[in-house]
Design a protein around this motif. Structure first.
Motif, PDB file in Angstrom:
ATOM      1  N   PHE A   1       0.552  -1.406  -0.039  1.00  0.00           N
ATOM      2  CA  PHE A   1      -0.092   0.040   0.033  1.00  0.00           C
ATOM      3  C   PHE A   1       0.896   1.203   0.075  1.00  0.00           C
ATOM      4  CE2 PHE A   1      -2.809  -3.161   2.017  1.00  0.00           C
ATOM      5  CZ  PHE A   1      -3.881  -3.076   0.751  1.00  0.00           C
ATOM      6  N   GLU A   2       2.273   1.167   0.077  1.00  0.00           N
ATOM      7  CA  GLU A   2       3.051   2.298  -0.038  1.00  0.00           C
ATOM      8  C   GLU A   2       3.573   2.640  -1.226  1.00  0.00           C
ATOM      9  OE1 GLU A   2       7.203   3.112   2.778  1.00  0.00           O
ATOM     10  OE2 GLU A   2       7.247   1.569   1.361  1.00  0.00           O
ATOM     11  N   GLN A   3       3.352   4.009  -1.540  1.00  0.00           N
ATOM     12  CA  GLN A   3       3.599   4.469  -2.827  1.00  0.00           C
ATOM     13  C   GLN A   3       3.862   6.080  -2.749  1.00  0.00           C
ATOM     14  OE1 GLN A   3       0.060   3.777  -5.631  1.00  0.00           O
ATOM     15  NE2 GLN A   3       0.943   5.438  -6.881  1.00  0.00           N
ATOM     16  N   TYR A   4       5.052   6.030  -3.608  1.00  0.00           N
ATOM     17  CA  TYR A   4       5.528   7.700  -3.534  1.00  0.00           C
ATOM     18  C   TYR A   4       6.516   7.675  -4.932  1.00  0.00           C
ATOM     19  CZ  TYR A   4       9.504   5.410  -1.183  1.00  0.00           C
ATOM     20  OH  TYR A   4      10.687   4.392  -0.784  1.00  0.00           O
ATOM     21  N   ASN A   5       6.673   9.098  -5.269  1.00  0.00           N
ATOM     22  CA  ASN A   5       7.464   9.442  -6.278  1.00  0.00           C
ATOM     23  C   ASN A   5       8.822   9.543  -5.477  1.00  0.00           C
ATOM     24  OD1 ASN A   5       5.539   9.363  -8.308  1.00  0.00           O
ATOM     25  ND2 ASN A   5       4.950  11.405  -7.645  1.00  0.00           N
ATOM     26  N   TRP A   6      10.054   9.190  -6.515  1.00  0.00           N
ATOM     27  CA  TRP A   6      11.198   9.471  -6.111  1.00  0.00           C
ATOM     28  C   TRP A   6      11.878  11.017  -5.936  1.00  0.00           C
ATOM     29  CZ3 TRP A   6      12.836   5.293  -4.170  1.00  0.00           C
ATOM     30  CH2 TRP A   6      12.776   4.070  -4.697  1.00  0.00           C
ATOM     31  N   THR A   7      12.499  11.178  -4.769  1.00  0.00           N
ATOM     32  CA  THR A   7      12.889  12.704  -4.643  1.00  0.00           C
ATOM     33  C   THR A   7      14.446  12.404  -3.966  1.00  0.00           C
ATOM     34  OG1 THR A   7      12.292  12.734  -2.257  1.00  0.00           O
ATOM     35  CG2 THR A   7      10.662  13.526  -4.072  1.00  0.00           C
TER      36      THR A   7
ATOM     37  N   TYR B   1      13.313   5.458 -12.896  1.00  0.00           N
ATOM     38  CA  TYR B   1      13.140   4.012 -12.024  1.00  0.00           C
ATOM     39  C   TYR B   1      12.009   3.821 -11.411  1.00  0.00           C
ATOM     40  CZ  TYR B   1      15.057   1.076  -8.406  1.00  0.00           C
ATOM     41  OH  TYR B   1      15.209  -0.161  -7.803  1.00  0.00           O
ATOM     42  N   ASN B   2      11.450   2.775 -11.833  1.00  0.00           N
ATOM     43  CA  ASN B   2      10.208   2.066 -11.534  1.00  0.00           C
ATOM     44  C   ASN B   2      10.467   0.872 -10.643  1.00  0.00           C
ATOM     45  OD1 ASN B   2       7.453   2.908 -11.599  1.00  0.00           O
ATOM     46  ND2 ASN B   2       6.866   1.473 -13.168  1.00  0.00           N
ATOM     47  N   ASP B   3      10.147   0.884  -9.405  1.00  0.00           N
ATOM     48  CA  ASP B   3      10.306  -0.088  -8.421  1.00  0.00           C
ATOM     49  C   ASP B   3       8.843  -0.762  -7.959  1.00  0.00           C
ATOM     50  OD1 ASP B   3      11.002  -2.018  -6.632  1.00  0.00           O
ATOM     51  OD2 ASP B   3      12.095  -0.580  -5.343  1.00  0.00           O
ATOM     52  N   ILE B   4       8.294  -1.783  -8.511  1.00  0.00           N
ATOM     53  CA  ILE B   4       6.835  -2.195  -8.070  1.00  0.00           C
ATOM     54  C   ILE B   4       6.998  -3.630  -7.536  1.00  0.00           C
ATOM     55  CG2 ILE B   4       4.619  -2.557  -9.068  1.00  0.00           C
ATOM     56  CD1 ILE B   4       5.426   0.282  -9.657  1.00  0.00           C
ATOM     57  N   ASN B   5       6.437  -3.690  -6.144  1.00  0.00           N
ATOM     58  CA  ASN B   5       6.484  -4.734  -5.540  1.00  0.00           C
ATOM     59  C   ASN B   5       5.082  -4.872  -4.706  1.00  0.00           C
ATOM     60  OD1 ASN B   5       7.048  -7.369  -4.574  1.00  0.00           O
ATOM     61  ND2 ASN B   5       8.766  -6.623  -3.001  1.00  0.00           N
TER      62      ASN B   5
END
Length: 152
Positions: free
Chosen positions: A81-87, A147-151
């Motif tokens: 359920f954790e989702q965020y854009n990279w900064t 960079y897309n990191d989907i799990n």
């Protein structure tokens, strides 16, 4: 015999006159440079950064890595359920270098390389796991641009 001597003298005269003209042109150009107070500087041609060298440094030096991530970067981190854009603040150091083949057999792996873009993808079919990253050559230096990191 006389004709060959005349031809030789003419040829030497022609060469001598052309050499003097070249010297005059060089001297005129030099004088113009000094009269205009302009200094001719050598042009430095920067070659594109070698990706293999960049790849090693990027995945071993955290400060270098952050300097070569083109924030704000495309892609996101999704884990359950954790989702965020990279900064810069939430960036996670990436230690696994780009490789021709994956050493982890359970992952599918693809690598597409051009002179200016490298795209690497890992995934486990039908699992909700996928990682994709793209490196782009920008002004002769490599940067991570996606960079897309989907799990799931």
């Amino acid at each position: 015999m006389k004709i060959s001597t005349i031809l030789l003298v003419l040829a030497l005269t022609f060469i001598s006159l052309n050499c003097n003209k070249v010297k005059e042109v060089v001297n005129l150009n030099s004088e113009k440079a000094f009269k205009n107070d302009s200094v001719v500087k050598p042009v430095k041609i920067e070659l594109p950064e070698n990706f293999d060298e960049f790849n090693k440094k990027f995945h071993s030096d955290s400060l270098f890595q952050v300097s070569r991530v083109d924030f704000p970067i495309e892609g996101q981190h999704v884990s359950g359920f954790e989702q965020y854009n990279w900064t810069r603040k939430n960036w996670q150091f990436q230690a696994i270098p780009v490789a021709e083949k994956s050493e982890i057999e359970e992952y599918q792996h693809s690598l597409v390389k051009t002179d200016t873009l490298i795209t690497e993808r890992f995934w486990i079919p039908d699992s909700g796991f996928e990682v994709e990253r793209q490196f782009k050559l920008i002004q002769n230096k490599w940067f991570l641009i996606y960079y897309n990191d989907i799990n799931l």
